[in-house]
Motif scaffolding. Structure first.
Motif, PDB file in Angstrom:
ATOM      1  N   VAL A   1      -1.383  10.815   3.141  1.00  0.00           N
ATOM      2  CA  VAL A   1      -0.236  10.383   3.947  1.00  0.00           C
ATOM      3  C   VAL A   1       0.294   9.082   3.366  1.00  0.00           C
ATOM      4  CG1 VAL A   1       0.580   9.698   6.215  1.00  0.00           C
ATOM      5  CG2 VAL A   1      -1.156  11.494   6.009  1.00  0.00           C
ATOM      6  N   GLU A   2       1.557   9.071   2.961  1.00  0.00           N
ATOM      7  CA  GLU A   2       2.149   7.866   2.412  1.00  0.00           C
ATOM      8  C   GLU A   2       2.572   6.921   3.526  1.00  0.00           C
ATOM      9  OE1 GLU A   2       5.399   9.167   0.037  1.00  0.00           O
ATOM     10  OE2 GLU A   2       4.137   9.896  -1.591  1.00  0.00           O
ATOM     11  N   ARG A   3       2.166   5.678   3.419  1.00  0.00           N
ATOM     12  CA  ARG A   3       2.517   4.629   4.376  1.00  0.00           C
ATOM     13  C   ARG A   3       2.318   5.090   5.820  1.00  0.00           C
ATOM     14  NH1 ARG A   3       6.855   5.370   1.485  1.00  0.00           N
ATOM     15  NH2 ARG A   3       8.244   5.588   3.280  1.00  0.00           N
ATOM     16  N   PRO A   4       1.094   5.449   6.199  1.00  0.00           N
ATOM     17  CA  PRO A   4       0.852   5.825   7.600  1.00  0.00           C
ATOM     18  C   PRO A   4       1.096   4.634   8.520  1.00  0.00           C
ATOM     19  CG  PRO A   4      -1.227   5.602   6.408  1.00  0.00           C
ATOM     20  CD  PRO A   4      -0.140   5.494   5.384  1.00  0.00           C
ATOM     21  N   PHE A   5       1.244   4.932   9.787  1.00  0.00           N
ATOM     22  CA  PHE A   5       1.483   3.869  10.774  1.00  0.00           C
ATOM     23  C   PHE A   5       0.346   2.859  10.681  1.00  0.00           C
ATOM     24  CE2 PHE A   5       2.009   2.217  15.170  1.00  0.00           C
ATOM     25  CZ  PHE A   5       3.354   1.917  15.091  1.00  0.00           C
ATOM     26  N   HIS A   6       0.695   1.583  10.558  1.00  0.00           N
ATOM     27  CA  HIS A   6      -0.318   0.579  10.238  1.00  0.00           C
ATOM     28  C   HIS A   6      -1.282   0.350  11.400  1.00  0.00           C
ATOM     29  CE1 HIS A   6      -2.152  -3.057   8.591  1.00  0.00           C
ATOM     30  NE2 HIS A   6      -1.645  -2.666   7.437  1.00  0.00           N
ATOM     31  N   TRP A   7      -2.554   0.224  11.046  1.00  0.00           N
ATOM     32  CA  TRP A   7      -3.601   0.062  12.056  1.00  0.00           C
ATOM     33  C   TRP A   7      -3.446  -1.225  12.858  1.00  0.00           C
ATOM     34  CZ3 TRP A   7      -6.642  -4.245  11.953  1.00  0.00           C
ATOM     35  CH2 TRP A   7      -6.640  -4.985  10.758  1.00  0.00           C
ATOM     36  N   ALA A   8      -2.760  -2.242  12.314  1.00  0.00           N
ATOM     37  CA  ALA A   8      -2.633  -3.518  13.022  1.00  0.00           C
ATOM     38  C   ALA A   8      -1.894  -3.369  14.348  1.00  0.00           C
ATOM     39  CB  ALA A   8      -1.918  -4.543  12.135  1.00  0.00           C
ATOM     40  N   TRP A   9      -1.114  -2.284  14.493  1.00  0.00           N
ATOM     41  CA  TRP A   9      -0.448  -2.039  15.773  1.00  0.00           C
ATOM     42  C   TRP A   9      -1.455  -1.756  16.882  1.00  0.00           C
ATOM     43  CZ3 TRP A   9       4.446  -3.116  16.783  1.00  0.00           C
ATOM     44  CH2 TRP A   9       5.356  -3.193  15.723  1.00  0.00           C
ATOM     45  N   SER A  10      -2.708  -1.502  16.524  1.00  0.00           N
ATOM     46  CA  SER A  10      -3.726  -1.240  17.547  1.00  0.00           C
ATOM     47  C   SER A  10      -3.970  -2.453  18.431  1.00  0.00           C
ATOM     48  CB  SER A  10      -5.048  -0.806  16.889  1.00  0.00           C
ATOM     49  OG  SER A  10      -5.552  -1.826  16.041  1.00  0.00           O
ATOM     50  N   PHE A  11      -3.576  -3.639  17.975  1.00  0.00           N
ATOM     51  CA  PHE A  11      -3.696  -4.828  18.823  1.00  0.00           C
ATOM     52  C   PHE A  11      -2.791  -4.719  20.044  1.00  0.00           C
ATOM     53  CE2 PHE A  11      -5.434  -6.500  14.864  1.00  0.00           C
ATOM     54  CZ  PHE A  11      -6.493  -7.272  15.315  1.00  0.00           C
TER      55      PHE A  11
END
Length: 208
Positions: A136-146
């Protein structure tokens, strides 16, 4: 003497202002028009996944399950309002203020809540890393989990874009989990309120 170079044949922005592309044959403009390219170029679009590539990981299911576990922690809390009436007066005292927040178990629940929050972030990172590994190219970034629920929603939208017809299940599970959490919280609040009212009725002197 200087000479101006003649543009090579090709598609160029229409000098007549149509907003499309017009064909230049090397000597003159033709009548052929073509749509102008979208600013959303091929380089910006994500490459579709192969139909056989799994889009769900164990980590995303752990991510969406954590809010339900957090809601269940409420049942470890047993706030108690212990009223003691002072004989001969209308005064009421509360001998154990710590009991108002559930006693020492309150700090245990807070600690567990922080651990679950940390697990939510770590599992999101692991899911993000696994999506990269699967192509998957540029998946939704994990940092949004904050920001909690933002990650599974954004993740599902991106995956749906590269795997049409698949990828939205985490959104529906998240909705179900949050509905479950709301129900659990409501039941807990009603039970605690009923116990507090019952305790007050039995221990508070009339006229207090």
């Amino acid at each position: 003497m200087t000479y101006e170079a003649t543009p090579a044949p090709g598609w160029y922005p229409d000098p007549h202002g149509s907003g499309a592309l017009r064909w230049w044959d090397g000597t003159r403009w033709s009548d052929q028009l073509a749509p102008a390219p979208s600013p959303y170029t091929a380089q910006q679009r994500r490459r579709p996944l192969d139909s056989g590539t799994p889009v769900y990981t164990v980590w995303i299911w752990l991510v969406v399950a954590i809010p339900a576990l957090s809601a269940c922690l409420l049942f470890l809390l047993q706030p108690q309002v212990l009223f003691h009436g002072v004989p001969g007066t209308s005064r009421v005292t509360i001998p154990d203020p710590l009991a108002l927040i559930g006693g020492p178990m309150y700090f245990v629940v807070i600690g567990l809540s922080w651990l679950l929050t940390a697990a939510f972030i770590v599992f999101s990172w692991l899911d993000y890393r696994e999506l990269l590994r699967r192509g998957v190219e540029r998946p939704f970034h994990w940092a949004w989990s904050f920001l909690g629920v933002v990650y599974p929603i954004g993740r599902s939208v991106i995956v749906r874009g590269v795997a049409p017809g698949r990828g939205l299940a985490p959104i529906w599970v998240t909705i179900g989990v949050y509905a479950f959490s709301l129900i659990v919280s409501t039941i807990w609040a009603i039970r605690i309120t009923t116990e507090i009212i019952g305790t007050a009725t039995q221990n508070v002197p009339l006229g207090a």
